[in-house]
Each structure stands twice: as C-alpha cells, then as structure tokens.
Design a protein around this motif. Structure first.
Motif, PDB file in Angstrom:
ATOM      1  N   TYR B  88      -1.928   7.219  13.423  1.00 20.20           N
ATOM      2  CA  TYR B  88      -0.821   6.291  13.134  1.00 20.20           C
ATOM      3  C   TYR B  88      -1.339   4.897  12.807  1.00 20.20           C
ATOM      4  N   TRP B  89      -2.415   4.489  13.517  1.00 13.50           N
ATOM      5  CA  TRP B  89      -3.015   3.185  13.232  1.00 13.50           C
ATOM      6  C   TRP B  89      -3.513   3.108  11.779  1.00 13.50           C
ATOM      7  N   ILE B  90      -4.167   4.181  11.393  1.00 10.18           N
ATOM      8  CA  ILE B  90      -4.689   4.209  10.015  1.00 10.18           C
ATOM      9  C   ILE B  90      -3.542   4.131   9.021  1.00 10.18           C
ATOM     10  N   TYR B  91      -2.488   4.924   9.335  1.00  9.89           N
ATOM     11  CA  TYR B  91      -1.318   4.924   8.457  1.00  9.89           C
ATOM     12  C   TYR B  91      -0.729   3.506   8.370  1.00  9.89           C
ATOM     13  N   GLY B  92      -0.605   2.878   9.556  1.00 11.08           N
ATOM     14  CA  GLY B  92      -0.035   1.523   9.606  1.00 11.08           C
ATOM     15  C   GLY B  92      -0.853   0.556   8.765  1.00 11.08           C
ATOM     16  N   MET B  93      -2.185   0.668   8.869  1.00 11.59           N
ATOM     17  CA  MET B  93      -3.040  -0.236   8.101  1.00 11.59           C
ATOM     18  C   MET B  93      -2.879   0.014   6.590  1.00 11.59           C
ATOM     19  N   ALA B  94      -2.804   1.265   6.231  1.00  5.98           N
ATOM     20  CA  ALA B  94      -2.632   1.596   4.820  1.00  5.98           C
ATOM     21  C   ALA B  94      -1.321   1.007   4.298  1.00  5.98           C
ATOM     22  N   LEU B  95      -0.305   1.099   5.138  1.00  2.00           N
ATOM     23  CA  LEU B  95       0.997   0.562   4.760  1.00  2.00           C
ATOM     24  C   LEU B  95       0.905  -0.947   4.563  1.00  2.00           C
ATOM     25  N   LEU B  96       0.192  -1.604   5.512  1.00  2.00           N
ATOM     26  CA  LEU B  96       0.018  -3.059   5.397  1.00  2.00           C
ATOM     27  C   LEU B  96      -0.713  -3.410   4.100  1.00  2.00           C
ATOM     28  N   LEU B  97      -1.719  -2.598   3.766  1.00  3.01           N
ATOM     29  CA  LEU B  97      -2.464  -2.859   2.521  1.00  3.01           C
ATOM     30  C   LEU B  97      -1.550  -2.745   1.307  1.00  3.01           C
ATOM     31  N   LEU B  98      -0.675  -1.738   1.380  1.00  5.63           N
ATOM     32  CA  LEU B  98       0.253  -1.553   0.261  1.00  5.63           C
ATOM     33  C   LEU B  98       1.144  -2.771   0.100  1.00  5.63           C
ATOM     34  N   ILE B  99       1.618  -3.273   1.245  1.00  6.30           N
ATOM     35  CA  ILE B  99       2.448  -4.479   1.194  1.00  6.30           C
ATOM     36  C   ILE B  99       1.608  -5.650   0.682  1.00  6.30           C
ATOM     37  N   GLY B 100       0.332  -5.642   1.102  1.00  6.81           N
ATOM     38  CA  GLY B 100      -0.590  -6.688   0.651  1.00  6.81           C
ATOM     39  C   GLY B 100      -0.713  -6.707  -0.871  1.00  6.81           C
ATOM     40  N   LYS B 152      17.150  16.058  12.575  1.00  8.81           N
ATOM     41  CA  LYS B 152      16.885  14.781  13.225  1.00  8.81           C
ATOM     42  C   LYS B 152      15.382  14.532  13.379  1.00  8.81           C
ATOM     43  N   PHE B 153      14.665  15.598  13.734  1.00 10.86           N
ATOM     44  CA  PHE B 153      13.231  15.486  13.959  1.00 10.86           C
ATOM     45  C   PHE B 153      12.492  15.168  12.644  1.00 10.86           C
ATOM     46  N   MET B 154      13.109  15.535  11.546  1.00 13.08           N
ATOM     47  CA  MET B 154      12.435  15.335  10.260  1.00 13.08           C
ATOM     48  C   MET B 154      12.633  13.937   9.678  1.00 13.08           C
ATOM     49  N   ILE B 155      13.514  13.154  10.346  1.00 15.00           N
ATOM     50  CA  ILE B 155      13.745  11.815   9.790  1.00 15.00           C
ATOM     51  C   ILE B 155      12.482  10.947   9.790  1.00 15.00           C
ATOM     52  N   PRO B 156      11.740  10.846  10.915  1.00 13.79           N
ATOM     53  CA  PRO B 156      10.521  10.004  10.893  1.00 13.79           C
ATOM     54  C   PRO B 156       9.510  10.416   9.818  1.00 13.79           C
ATOM     55  N   PRO B 157       9.155  11.699   9.682  1.00 11.74           N
ATOM     56  CA  PRO B 157       8.163  12.019   8.627  1.00 11.74           C
ATOM     57  C   PRO B 157       8.670  11.717   7.218  1.00 11.74           C
ATOM     58  N   VAL B 158       9.983  11.888   7.012  1.00 12.45           N
ATOM     59  CA  VAL B 158      10.501  11.579   5.680  1.00 12.45           C
ATOM     60  C   VAL B 158      10.365  10.077   5.416  1.00 12.45           C
ATOM     61  N   LEU B 159      10.613   9.269   6.457  1.00 12.44           N
ATOM     62  CA  LEU B 159      10.433   7.822   6.305  1.00 12.44           C
ATOM     63  C   LEU B 159       8.962   7.487   6.068  1.00 12.44           C
ATOM     64  N   MET B 160       8.090   8.186   6.831  1.00 14.09           N
ATOM     65  CA  MET B 160       6.638   7.970   6.669  1.00 14.09           C
ATOM     66  C   MET B 160       6.230   8.163   5.216  1.00 14.09           C
ATOM     67  N   MET B 161       6.859   9.144   4.586  1.00 16.25           N
ATOM     68  CA  MET B 161       6.567   9.384   3.169  1.00 16.25           C
ATOM     69  C   MET B 161       7.308   8.370   2.299  1.00 16.25           C
ATOM     70  N   GLY B 162       8.587   8.181   2.614  1.00 10.80           N
ATOM     71  CA  GLY B 162       9.463   7.404   1.739  1.00 10.80           C
ATOM     72  C   GLY B 162       9.054   5.960   1.556  1.00 10.80           C
ATOM     73  N   ILE B 163       8.659   5.286   2.646  1.00  8.38           N
ATOM     74  CA  ILE B 163       8.358   3.848   2.538  1.00  8.38           C
ATOM     75  C   ILE B 163       7.192   3.598   1.572  1.00  8.38           C
ATOM     76  N   PRO B 164       6.032   4.261   1.781  1.00  9.30           N
ATOM     77  CA  PRO B 164       4.948   4.033   0.808  1.00  9.30           C
ATOM     78  C   PRO B 164       5.318   4.461  -0.607  1.00  9.30           C
ATOM     79  N   VAL B 165       6.095   5.547  -0.723  1.00  7.80           N
ATOM     80  CA  VAL B 165       6.463   6.009  -2.059  1.00  7.80           C
ATOM     81  C   VAL B 165       7.250   4.923  -2.784  1.00  7.80           C
ATOM     82  N   LEU B 166       8.197   4.311  -2.086  1.00  5.33           N
ATOM     83  CA  LEU B 166       8.980   3.250  -2.721  1.00  5.33           C
ATOM     84  C   LEU B 166       8.091   2.084  -3.128  1.00  5.33           C
ATOM     85  N   LEU B 167       7.158   1.721  -2.211  1.00  3.41           N
ATOM     86  CA  LEU B 167       6.253   0.607  -2.525  1.00  3.41           C
ATOM     87  C   LEU B 167       5.401   0.918  -3.751  1.00  3.41           C
TER      88      LEU B 167
END
Lengths: 607, 389
Positions: B88-100, B152-167
């Motif tokens: 998750y940390w790695i994912y978070g950092m990747a997300l931050l880079l994308l925002i960067g 309901k359980f699938m909402i977090p992984p879909v978001l995990m995919m969706g946010i970077p995809v939108l970026l």
C-alpha cells in the motif's frame, strides 16, 4: 489448509487456465492478421513500399528540328537559361521573389503562379520562375546572387523559330502544356515544369515524332522525398528531325505578296502533291507563344478581323466561283454531253421561268464555244450547258475531283468543304433541288464550298493528266501514283481554255501572263460574292466595290498551273475581299509561279 | 493438530538461504526475457544503421539492459513478504508521483507524462502499473471468496484502479489508462468476481460510450476515426497506420533481410525505434521471424501463468498473474496497433522498444516474478505474518 484459502485457490487455478486460453486466442488473432498482411497481401504492400522508395525523374528529350526542303531551319532548339526557385534555400522566398522581380520584370499573374507552385511543391523541388532569360538578365541575377538566395539558374533548351511569321502555318508553334490540356493529361513528361507541346502546323500534327522519348533518373528517396542514391539512369532519345517540302524562299515571297491583304496561297507540285508554298496571310510570329503570351499580344491577335491565327489554306472554305466552271466543263465533256465546239449565244442573261440569271457582263458575250466561254468566264454559257448536263453529273464530277472531303494532308484541322446533294437540300430546306440551284452551282456559287487546298488539288489533276495527288508538307520518299480518271483529250480542252484565260489578249487574266524561256502560265480567275446582291442594288447598278465596307467586298480567287506545255506546279491564291480574281489574286499567283520556275532554273545552274 | 503442522511448514520456508534462492531462481524465464531484449537491440542497431550514428539506440539500450538486469537480480533476492507489507505504501507513493506530474510535470509532446529527476525522467504511470498490481494482490490476499463476491468489498479495489486511471487519462495517456483498466479487470476475474458482473459492466460501458467520446481529446478522437478508415487520409493522420501496414506487409514470408528494410531506412515509419519497432522487425525478418518472436513472447506469458499457478501463496499468485497480464497487454496493444487492428495509442512493444522507464519497470516486474517463483512454497498468513490466522 484454511477455508478462506482453499476456495479462492481453487477458483484462481481454474480462471488462470481460462485466461491463458483467452490470451492464446488473442495471439492467434494477431498471427492471423500478420498472415493476412504479410502473406496474403504481401505482394501488394511490397509494391506500395517500392512506390514509396523509388522516384522516377524524367529528363526531357530534345525536340526534333524542322527544316525546309533546302535545309533551312524552320524550328530548332536553343540553349536557354531559366531561373528556378528552391524554397528551402531561401530564408523568405516571397521577399526573394520581390527582389528578383526588380531585376527581371515579372507580371503579377506570374508571381501568383510561382507562389502557388512553391507552396504546393516540396521545399527542395525547383519551381520555374522565368525561362528564356536574356544574357543580360543572367548576368544581373548572378551579380545579385547574395541577395537572391534560393534562386538558381538552370540551363535548358527552348524552341525557337528563326523564320518568325513566315512558317507559322506550316511548321506551327509550341506552347506550354497547361492544366487545361486534357489529352495525355497524366503523361509525366508533359507535366515537367516548362514543357511545351505543338499547338499548330507540323509541330502539332507530328507531335509524337518530334517529341522523342524522355530519359529517366531512378533514385531512391526517403520519406521527405529527398534523393538518397541514384539507382538507374536512362538517356533520353531525341525526337526525329523533319524536312518539309516547302521552300522557305517562296514562302517568304508569297507572304510578302499579300501585303496587307488576308488570304492564302498554295503552290503544289502537280505530280507528287508536295507543297512548295503554303501560306495564310496575315501571319504572326511563331515565337509569340513560347512564353505565356501577354494579354496585350493576345488581344491584338484574337481581335484582328483578318484572323491571323487561322490557316485559311486548309481551314478557310470559299465558294469556288468561276473556277468551278472547269469542273462543269469536265462533267459535260466526260459525259459526251458537250464538246469543245458546243456553241452558245450569250445575251447577258438566261431566263428560267420568272427568274433571270445574269452574266457578269451585262451586255452579253455573243456567240461562244467552250474554250472561249472559259476564256471570258461567260456565266450564261455555263447556265445553258449545265441544264443539259444536269446537277447530278456535275456533283459527281465535283466528288471525283476531291471536293467535299478532306484531302488527307499531313496537317491538322483541315476542313472538308461542302458538296450539296438532292437529299441534303430536301432535308435542310424541305425543298426539292431546283434548276436554279443547278445554275448557281454551274458558276460555283450557292451551296458548294471548297478549301483552297481542294481547289489546287483539282487543278493539279487537270494539269497532271487526270489523277488526284496526296498533298503533303512533310517530305516523303514514295508518292502513290493515282490512276488517270479522265480522258486526256477532254483535259486538254479544259487546259486550252485555261491557257487562253491568261495568254489571249482581252481574256480575264491577260495582265498576269509571263513567259520565261517559253514557260507560260494557265489558269482561271474567280470572283465570288460574299453577300447576296439584292434586286434593289442591282437596279441601282453595282456600286464600286472600293466604296463598300471591306468585309462586304467580293473574294478574289485564282487557280492555275505552269508551265503550260509540261505542267509542274499548280497554284491557288485566295485574296479575301480582294474585289476581283483577275485584279488581286491572279497577279499574286503569277508572281509566285514565276518565282518558283526562276528558282528552279537558278538551283539547277548552281548544281 | 493441523495448525502446528501448518506452522512448521511455513516456518521452514521462511528461512530460505541465499543458496536456496540461487537454486530456486527461474533461469529459463530470464533467458527468454533476455532473448527478446537481444533481438530488440539487434533491431535498434538496424534502425540506427540508416543514420549517421548506428549505435545511438542500440548501445544505450544495452546499457539499460545491464542496469535492468542488476535491478532484476536484486529484487528477485528480496523477501516476498516485504513486498506485501509495503504494497500500500508503494501504491501511495506512486499515486503521489502521479499527482506530482500534474503539478510539476513538464509538457512533453503535448502530454504530461514525465517527471524530471535530473539524471532520469521518471514516468509515474509506469510505476503505477506495478504498484497497482501489488496493492490489489495484497487486498485480495486476505479476502475470502465470499467477500470478493460482495459488491461492497469491491469498492476499494475499484477506487484503487479508478483514481490513477483518471489521473493518467488527464495527462492524457489513453494507452496506459487502458492497460491499467484491463489489468485490474483481469485480476478481478482471476480472484473470483462473478462473470455476470463483467457482462453488466461491459453493457454499461457501451451505454456510456457517447459520454466517454465527448471527454476524449480532439487528437484522440481523430486517431480513433482514422483507425476506422485510414485510407481516408493517407498523407495526414492515417499516415502512421497506412505506412505501418505497408512496412509489415512488404516483409512477406522471409523478410527483406537484416538492415534491408526500405520502409524504415528511408524514414517512412515515424517513431520506428519506439512504438513502431515491431514493423522494423517484421519488415526485415518477415512472417517467419514474427512467428518466432511471437512464439517467445507467448512462452514468456505462458511461463508467467505457470509461475502464478504453482505459487503456494495467494499474494504471489495474484502478483505474478497481474504482472503477466500487464506484460501481455503491452504486447497485444502494441502489435494490434501497428497491424492496424487498434487505434494508435502510444504503447511500446515490451522489451524491444527503445526507452528507459519502460525497460526498467518491466525488469522490476520480472524481478518480482522471479521473487514470487523463488518463494513459491512460502506460506503467507492472512495479514502477512506467519501466525496471524
């Protein structure tokens, strides 16, 4: 193993298999596509790749030269310098062009064309700015080279006509191939910048022979279109040189004889059909169309009512007038309806029902036989005999002598003239052929028209013993000898008539006679109405032709041959609105024939 | 009791020695991967030989290969558990880079994709491709099938995919966004999401096509349209596709021979050393060469699934499968694009296209694959430790 793991693991193993299957299918689809592109369509794409790769640049062949019968140059190619613009070598090509225009005048239309072309073509492709530069202009451009970046001077060949206006209607001229040209539109050679094609005369008729075959330079080009390396080079094959039958000296002489008049003159070898002279007056300088002709020059040419652009010798159609009396005579003689001794009394007119047909001589000629009738060109004589002969036989004779169809000369745009028929009249006027039509026909007026070329050929047939020759301007080795079509006796009667026209005191063309070492001329004059004379005008008496407007004056014609004892040349001269055949056409014909005979003697002595 | 037996079992795994790891290392897999890289370097030399400096691409690509190899080896020797722990940390950092990228990223060829780190241009979307697989693998590792099957359980992984995809779509990089979506869906399918849900989603996707179409950039629309009819504009936007097909097709069965491809040597193919490198290969080596190349690629993909299938822990399974799907998508999208089966979206050919980030990220994922394979018998508890069940 715990339950949370077991079920999941079972599912993922199954689904891994399924996904592998899906991926295999995708790989299969990709390979199928590759198979389609590389194997099934490989040939097609290979061809397209080659088309991408190879650029074929044509090098224009040198156009064949044109000579007169004595080797005088009528059309040749001279070295020329043309300025081209290469866009990529110019920092601002429009500015360069402006600077260039200050040194060498360029019209606004030309400037526009250049800018359009430069924008359309690739940056390294040269665009023609101006060709046929004078040496002074070349020096001027070279001196200013630092300011004219992108302008290059290329050496090429350009057509030139050293005889200017003299041979325009024989050799013809070339001009730039245009976007509006539809014939061979996609021929890459013709689309080379500055390529010119024949537009008239031999230049047009023998375009393919004169053109030659282009050379080519095959180069490999990259995507930007730039040559990377030379693959193959083929030399161009120059076009064939052509020698014409015309004698430039006679051409010039004939054209000068016309002075300001408009008309045509043809001098033909009666046995071979070689044209020694073929002029149409007025003429114009053949070099005019080499560069795009200026609007001023064009307007001057096209608005001239004497129509310099038309070759009247081939394209002008005229009523043959009294010259047609030769045809009527021959029709009567050949059909044994009349003889040389058939005598008619001319009272100045022939009465046909209500209508009165006048002779040109109001007071009448009195008693005449055929030869005398020709000599004096008596209209009444022919009104009378034509009624006996009948229109059918006269028209048949006209066809036999080549009227009504093209002669097949080796130049383009020849007209066929017109020989009417009974059916034609019925169709055209919904009226039967009447005796009045026959009478008009007998003096060469009315529906029948002919080109000067047809007239001279018919006269040549009378002179040469009775066969039709093939008129031509390009030198040939073999002349098909036609079969004599007429009884020699009958021909000599007609020839006698023609001899008297020129050589008997008081005859129509007596003033134009000549005698060089016993060689004399024979012929027949004609004066044809351009406008019908109304009864009112006739009542008032014929006005002096000089007082009526030029375009309403009668045409003057003369056809003849010489020498009379052993005919060599036939001649025809048409002077448009020249008032009288004897007055304006016969002198030209006479001088031309005389000159031709004199030149023959001179040439013989030189040898 | 079973519990202790299990415990003993993974206690043993946990202590793999260096030698064990060397022994477990999958050499064949690395060989196949390296083989493609070598072929790629050869093609890059061929491309370069038509320019004034023949080695310009081949030598740099070789250097990257060496660097990437080191990275692969280092990663393969790490402890798989660590990757799960920090997923998750790695994912978070990747997300931050994308925002960067959004904030600092510099515009390059009309698209914001690179982050300039001075010596190296980082492409966060590439990093995200791995980070997302790690995060998803961790998320599904502890889940039960029952949970996975709940919406309901699938909402977090879909978001995990969706946010970077939108970026990434915003950058805009249609190709990478597409890859992330397909990869995630692949993972969802593998872990057991019901098939009917995909069907419903697909139908919804078709329904919302007009909305997506209106969101696309003008040049993206144009690419799609010219893809549908490239002949309509052979010198304009359809140029890429038309010339690409000519290049492929003209190779025929045997190809024109090494360094003999006229289309590429004379510059008819744009970006020939990157996205269109396959056309160079196919022109010079023909259908036969392409068949062999696809064979190697298929083996690499197949081997990836084998690594996933034989791994004993769920995290490793999903990780290996996800990375393999990723690799396959590179191949499918790129080759589909150059063959005119798909719009031109700017996805490189894996292992062959010239380019630093793609190579390094690919070798990071191969390192992870090796790591999974070396630790294939490791058992990982629900929360990542030994005894958290």
């Amino acid at each position: 193993m715990s339950v949370w793991k077991y079920e999941k693991t079972h599912t993922i193993q199954k689904r891994l298999m399924a996904l592998s299957g899906v991926f295999l299918c995708v790989v299969f689809v990709l390979l199928a596509r590759l198979f389609f592109l590389q194997i099934l369509q490989g040939e097609k794409f290979l061809l397209l790749a080659e088309k991408n790769r190879i650029s074929l640049r044509l090098t224009p062949p040198e156009r064949g030269r044109i000579y007169d019968r004595n080797g005088i140059v009528l059309a040749e190619n001279k070295k020329t310098f043309q300025a081209v613009l290469v866009k990529e070598e110019s920092p601002d090509f429009e500015k360069t062009l402006d600077l260039f225009a200050r040194l060498v005048p360029l019209s606004d239309e030309e400037k526009e064309r250049i800018i359009k072309e430069v924008k359309r073509k690739r940056a390294f492709m040269p665009v023609r700015v101006k060709d046929n530069l004078t040496p002074k202009e070349v020096v001027l451009i070279q001196l200013n080279a630092p300011d004219l970046q992108g302008i290059q001077i290329e050496e090429g060949l350009i057509r030139t006509y050293p005889q200017h206006e003299i041979e325009t209607h024989t050799a013809g001229y070339v001009s730039l191939f245009l976007d509006s040209d539809t014939k061979d539109k996609d021929d890459p050679l013709l689309n080379l910048p500055g390529y010119r094609i024949g537009r008239s005369g031999v230049e047009k008729a023998k375009e393919e022979v004169l053109r030659g075959a282009p050379g080519s330079k095959k180069t490999e080009v990259n995507a930007a279109g730039r040559s990377v390396r030379l693959l193959e080079k083929n030399k161009s094959i120059p076009g064939q040189d052509l020698t014409l039958t015309v004698d430039n000296r006679l051409q010039k002489y004939a054209l000068d004889l016309f002075e300001d008049n408009s008309g045509a003159a043809i001098l033909m070898d009666v046995k071979t059909g070689e044209l020694r002279t073929l002029v149409s007056a007025p003429s114009f300088d053949a070099n005019l169309f080499l560069a795009p002709i200026s609007t001023k020059d064009w307007n001057k040419l096209s608005s001239n009512k004497k129509n310099p652009m038309q070759n009247k010798a081939l394209y002008g159609t005229y009523s043959p007038g009294s010259i047609f009396k030769l045809v009527v005579s021959l029709a009567g003689l050949e059909n044994n309806i009349i003889s040389a001794n058939t005598t008619i009394n001319c009272d100045g007119y022939t009465q046909l029902g209500e209508q009165r047909f006048h002779c040109w001589k109001r007071q009448g000629h009195g008693k005449l036989n055929l030869i005398q009738a020709l000599e004096h060109s008596c209209d009444v004589y022919f009104y009378e005999v034509s009624q006996k002969i009948g229109a059918e036989k006269i028209l048949e004779m006209a066809h036999k002598l080549g009227f009504g169809e093209v002669t097949g000369i080796d130049l383009e745009n020849e007209k066929s003239g017109f020989v009417p028929s009974f059916e034609w009249k019925k169709k055209r006027f919904n009226d039967a052929w009447r005796m009045g039509d026959t009478l008009n026909l007998s003096i060469g007026q009315g529906f029948l028209t002919a080109t000067p070329l047809q007239i001279v050929r018919a006269v040549a047939a009378i002179a040469n013993g009775g066969y039709l020759v093939q008129p031509h301007v390009i030198e040939k080795k073999n002349y098909p000898q036609g079969l004599p079509l007429f009884n020699p006796k009958n021909l000599s009667v007609v020839r006698q008539g023609m001899f008297d026209v020129v050589n008997k005191e008081g005859a129509t063309a007596y003033g134009s006679r000549f005698n060089i070492n016993g060689m004399k001329m024979a012929g027949k004059t004609a004066t044809t109405q351009v406008r019908r004379i109304s009864a009112e005008e006739r009542k008032k008496g014929l006005k002096d032709q000089k007082l009526i407007p030029w375009e309403h004056r009668d045409h003057a014609l003369f056809a003849g041959f010489a020498p009379t004892n052993n005919p060599k040349y036939a001649v025809v001269v048409v002077v448009e609105h020249g008032i009288g055949g004897a007055r304006s056409a016969a002198p030209i014909a006479s001088k031309l024939l005389k000159k031709a005979l004199e030149l023959d003697i001179e040439d013989k002595e030189e040898k | 009791m079973g519990y202790f037996k299990d415990r003993n079992c993974y206690m043993k795994d946990y202590n793999l020695s260096f030698l064990d790891k060397i022994r477990n290392f999958n050499y064949l897999y690395l060989f196949l991967v390296s083989l493609v890289v070598f072929i790629g370097i050869g093609v890059l030399y061929s491309v370069g030989s038509s320019t004034s400096s023949p080695w310009q691409w081949a030598s740099r690509q070789s250097m990257r290969f060496v660097l990437s190899l080191v990275i692969l080896l280092l990663i393969s020797l790490t402890n798989l558990r660590l990757w799960m722990k920090y997923a998750y940390w790695i994912y978070g950092m990747a997300l931050l880079l994308l925002i960067g990228v959004e904030v600092l990223g510099r515009v390059h060829m009309g698209a914001q994709r690179w982050l300039n780190l001075g010596f190296f241009q980082l492409q966060p979307s590439e990093v995200m491709k791995i980070a997302l697989v790690l995060a998803l693998a961790k998320y599904f590792h502890g889940a039960s099938l029952e949970q996975i099957r709940s919406v309901k359980f699938m909402i977090p992984p879909v978001l995990m995919m969706g946010i970077p995809v939108l970026l990434i779509l915003k950058q805009p990089d249609l190709g990478t966004a597409m890859m992330l979506v397909f990869m995630s869906f692949g993972v969802f399918f593998l872990v057991g999401v019901q098939i009917w849900k995909f069907v419903v989603l697909a139908l919804m996707g078709i329904g919302s096509f007009p909305i997506i179409w209106s969101l696309l950039h003008e040049y993206q629309k144009k690419r799609v349209l010219t893809f549908l009819n490239p002949e309509s504009d052979p010198l304009g936007a359809g140029y890429h596709i038309s010339q690409s097909k000519i290049t492929l097709g003209s190779g025929g069965f045997w190809g024109k021979g090494f360094m003999q491809g006229t289309q590429t040597r004379l510059n008819f193919i744009p970006e020939k050393q990157t996205d269109f490198i396959f056309t160079v290969f196919a022109e010079e080596f023909g259908f036969l060469g392409s068949l062999i190349l696809f064979g190697i690629y298929t083996l690499i993909i197949g081997y990836g699934f084998v690594i996933s299938a034989r791994c004993q822990n769920f995290f490793g399974k999903v990780l290996a499968a996800g990375l393999t799907i990723n690799f396959a998508l590179y191949l499918f999208i790129n080759s589909g694009m150059v063959m005119g089966l798909m719009p031109v979206v700017g996805v490189p050919l894996p292992l062959m296209s010239y380019g630093g980030t793609a190579m390094i990220t690919l070798f990071i994922s191969f390192g992870l694959m090796e790591c999974v394979d070396i630790n294939r018998e490791m058992v990982i508890g629900r929360l990542g430790s030994i005894d958290d069940e």
